[in-house]
Design an enzyme around this catalytic site. Structure first.
Site, PDB file in Angstrom:
ATOM      1  CB  CYS A 382      -0.984  -0.035   1.176  1.00 31.07           C
ATOM      2  SG  CYS A 382      -2.398   1.040   0.874  1.00 31.07           S
ATOM      3  CG  HIS A 508      -3.451  -3.456   3.125  1.00 25.90           C
ATOM      4  ND1 HIS A 508      -2.380  -2.997   3.859  1.00 25.90           N
ATOM      5  CD2 HIS A 508      -4.141  -2.360   2.728  1.00 25.90           C
ATOM      6  CE1 HIS A 508      -2.419  -1.674   3.922  1.00 25.90           C
ATOM      7  NE2 HIS A 508      -3.481  -1.253   3.245  1.00 25.90           N
ATOM      8  CD  GLU A 510      -1.043  -6.128   4.982  1.00 26.84           C
ATOM      9  OE1 GLU A 510      -0.733  -6.373   3.792  1.00 26.84           O
ATOM     10  OE2 GLU A 510      -1.202  -4.969   5.413  1.00 26.84           O
TER      11      GLU A 510
HETATM   12  N1  GLN Z   1      -1.732   6.859   2.938  1.00 28.45           N
HETATM   13  C1  GLN Z   1      -1.875   6.090   1.741  1.00 28.45           C
HETATM   14  C2  GLN Z   1      -3.251   6.255   1.107  1.00 28.45           C
HETATM   15  O1  GLN Z   1      -4.179   6.654   1.759  1.00 28.45           O
HETATM   16  C3  GLN Z   1      -1.587   4.615   1.996  1.00 28.45           C
HETATM   17  C4  GLN Z   1      -2.594   3.943   2.850  1.00 28.45           C
HETATM   18  C5  GLN Z   1      -2.150   2.605   3.405  1.00 28.45           C
HETATM   19  O2  GLN Z   1      -0.967   2.310   3.402  1.00 28.45           O
HETATM   20  N2  GLN Z   1      -3.071   1.827   3.925  1.00 28.45           N
HETATM   21  O3  GLN Z   1      -3.428   5.968  -0.038  1.00 28.45           O
END
Ligand code: GLN
Length: 534
Positions: A382, A508, A510
């Site tokens: 992400c 994600h 994970e």
């Molecule tokens: N801050 C980034 C976004 O909002 C990444 C978010 C995250 O890593 N969950 O896109």
């Protein structure tokens, strides 16, 4: 007909109630029963999505896009099921429903009160989960510690629910702590006795006790606890500190915990099939060698903030007989490339996990650059993808000071920008791009080979994305966009083909790794470590 198991905690928090609930779920599943697990969180936030990871640890995201308590991650990993919005209930969400009904006039002039309106709504949530999942067993874990003001409506709702569902269809399990006094060499039972008194004063007599302890509990002590807490002797269980949480189901099975619960619920016991779990625990206890993975995050003081990432690394390590050690890198300390080199020279791989806000970003860029230039296996998650793209844009594609508009609104090269549908979103709660979305993988790419298929579905939680205006420049400079949304508009995975494993994803992964089946992207990372060691 569904049978209910309510799990409460006493004496102190962080006792591992979630692990006990998940373990019992595992033991019932291993007997062929269907199980649903619900977590009740007494805080007023509607969901943990707006809480700092420092306070609350990781926010676990389900397929249907619910931002939930990290215990749901344990439930998914232990019971190998995918959970749902209905599996997490907070005081905030209960009050929100009740207040909106009140505003619509649905209470027909009544004074709206904790009893019966809040408690009815809590009971309705249990019924909704029952209806949705039709499980043989519904395990409900109540967050917090008995005696907390906030959790009382939940305890009261359970008291009512148990009466209404009839004796024999539900049990209450209380998880407590037996402190060990070093000087006298004794385990003390008094705090647990008091906790059960308090629970009883709310109208709930627990049938089973699970006692968290640092040392084994003697038969004599178990008898004492049983006597003072009014439970039968066979219903006192020991939950000793374990090296791995995955050992807990087996330790409880050895004491016949599920068998006793089934007896109390008048359900005929079945022989459990725990073979593959036993193999898993055996692998955990007997790794052939160890590796170290650097995790460059922002919340490194609280390991719970990255719990699913750490578990996923462990799962993938197990497939290659590795014990995975984590080197926590506070990314804000990787102030320059030399620091990054110092911090990474003794590690086998680098993971840059998700996160929000500008703090530590430059450090993340430094470590990613080091990994790219030294063919150190790397996985970005992400925010990790966003940083990998910024790093590549700046250092390879020649877009000086490229950035995300999250960190620099006025950057000349906004290679990461707010998603179009996010531009007019007001408010923070539940407004990100959340939950499972399909993604198409590029034929022949490293990730496509790792997954062994072309269409995948992964869970998201973000507002920003790769800016399509810069895709061509970045791709021409050699970074491959190897996964995209079906319409091709959102870059979901990038990889640097010259390295063995330099992969980052906007989602994600994970959240979908399981102890008995590692996630392909984490497996790819560890496989690259193994190849490098050869
Ligand atoms: N801050 C980034 C976004 O909002 C990444 C978010 C995250 O890593 N969950 O896109």
């Amino acid at each position: 007909m569904t049978k209910y198991i309510f799990v409460t905690g006493g004496v102190v928090s962080s006792l591992g109630k979630g692990i006990v609930a998940a373990s019992l779920g595992k033991l019932l599943r291993a007997r062929g029963f269907s199980v649903a697990i619900q977590k009740f969180d007494p805080y007023i936030n509607v969901d943990p999505g707006t809480m700092s990871p420092f306070q609350h640890g990781e926010v676990f995201v389900t397929d249907d896009g619910a931002e939930t308590d990290l215990d749901l991650g344990h439930y998914e990993r232990f019971t190998n099921t995918s959970l749902h919005q209905l599996n997490n209930v907070t005081s905030g969400s209960v009050y929100q429903t009740v207040i909106s009904k009140e505003r619509k006039g649905e209470y027909l002039g009544a004074t709206v009160q904790v009893i019966p309106h809040i408690t009815n709504e809590i009971k309705a949530r249990i019924q909704m989960a029952t209806k949705h999942f039709s499980p043989d067993f519904l395990i409900a874990e109540i967050g917090g510690t008995i005696g907390d003001i906030e959790s009382q409506p939940f305890i009261e709702a359970i008291r009512q629910f148990r009466l209404e569902e009839g004796i024999g269809n539900s049990i209450s399990i209380h998880v407590t702590l037996l402190p060990y006094l070093q000087t006298s060499g004794e385990l003390k039972t008094k705090p647990s006795q008091h906790s059960v008194y308090v629970l009883r004063s709310y109208g709930i007599q627990p049938e089973m006790l699970v006692c968290r302890t640092a040392v084994p509990i003697s038969q004599k002590e178990k008898e004492k606890i049983a006597l003072f807490c009014s439970v039968s002797r066979e219903c006192v269980f020991e939950s000793k500190d374990m090296k791995s949480i995955y050992e807990v189901p087996l330790a409880l099975e050895a004491q016949n915990m599920a068998g006793v619960a089934l007896k109390l619920l008048n359900v005929k016991d079945k022989k459990p099939n725990l073979l593959s779990w036993e193999k898993l625990v055996d692998k955990i206890k007997n790794p052939k060698s160890e590796i170290t993975v650097a995790l460059a995050g922002k919340y490194t003081d609280l390991n719970d903030a990255y719990i699913s990432v750490v578990e996923s690394l462990k799962h993938a390590g197990l497939e290659f007989d590795y014990k995975v050690n984590i080197k926590w890198l506070a990314s804000e300390k990787c102030t320059d490339e030399q620091k990054a080199e110092e911090m990474l020279k003794d590690v086998d791989a680098l993971v840059v996990p998700g996160g929000f806000g500008v703090r530590g970003i430059e450090g993340k860029l430094n470590v990613i650059k080091y990994a790219r230039e030294h063919n150190l296996p790397f996985l970005g998650l992400c925010l990790g993808l966003q940083c990998a793209v910024i790093e590549y844009a700046r250092n390879v594609a020649g877009l000086e000071n490229a950035n995300s508009t999250e960190f620099d609104e006025h950057t000349k090269y906004p290679v990461i920008d707010l998603m179009t549908e996010q531009k007019n979103v007001a408010g923070y709660g539940g407004t990100m791009r959340l939950g499972a979305y399909p993604c198409h993988l590029k034929e022949g790419s490293k990730v496509q080979k790792a997954y062994g298929k072309k269409i995948i579905e992964e869970r998201h939680r973000h507002r920003y994305e790769v800016n399509n205006e810069f895709k061509k420049i970045i791709e021409d400079a050699g970074l491959v966009i190897s996964g995209s949304s079906p319409d091709g508009l959102l870059a979901e995975v990038v990889e640097y083909p010259k390295n063995d494993w330099h992969v980052a994803c906007q989602f994600h992964p994970e959240f979908k790794s399981r102890p008995e089946e590692a996630h392909p992207l984490f497996r790819g990372l560890i496989k690259a470590v193994k190849n490098r060691k050869k």
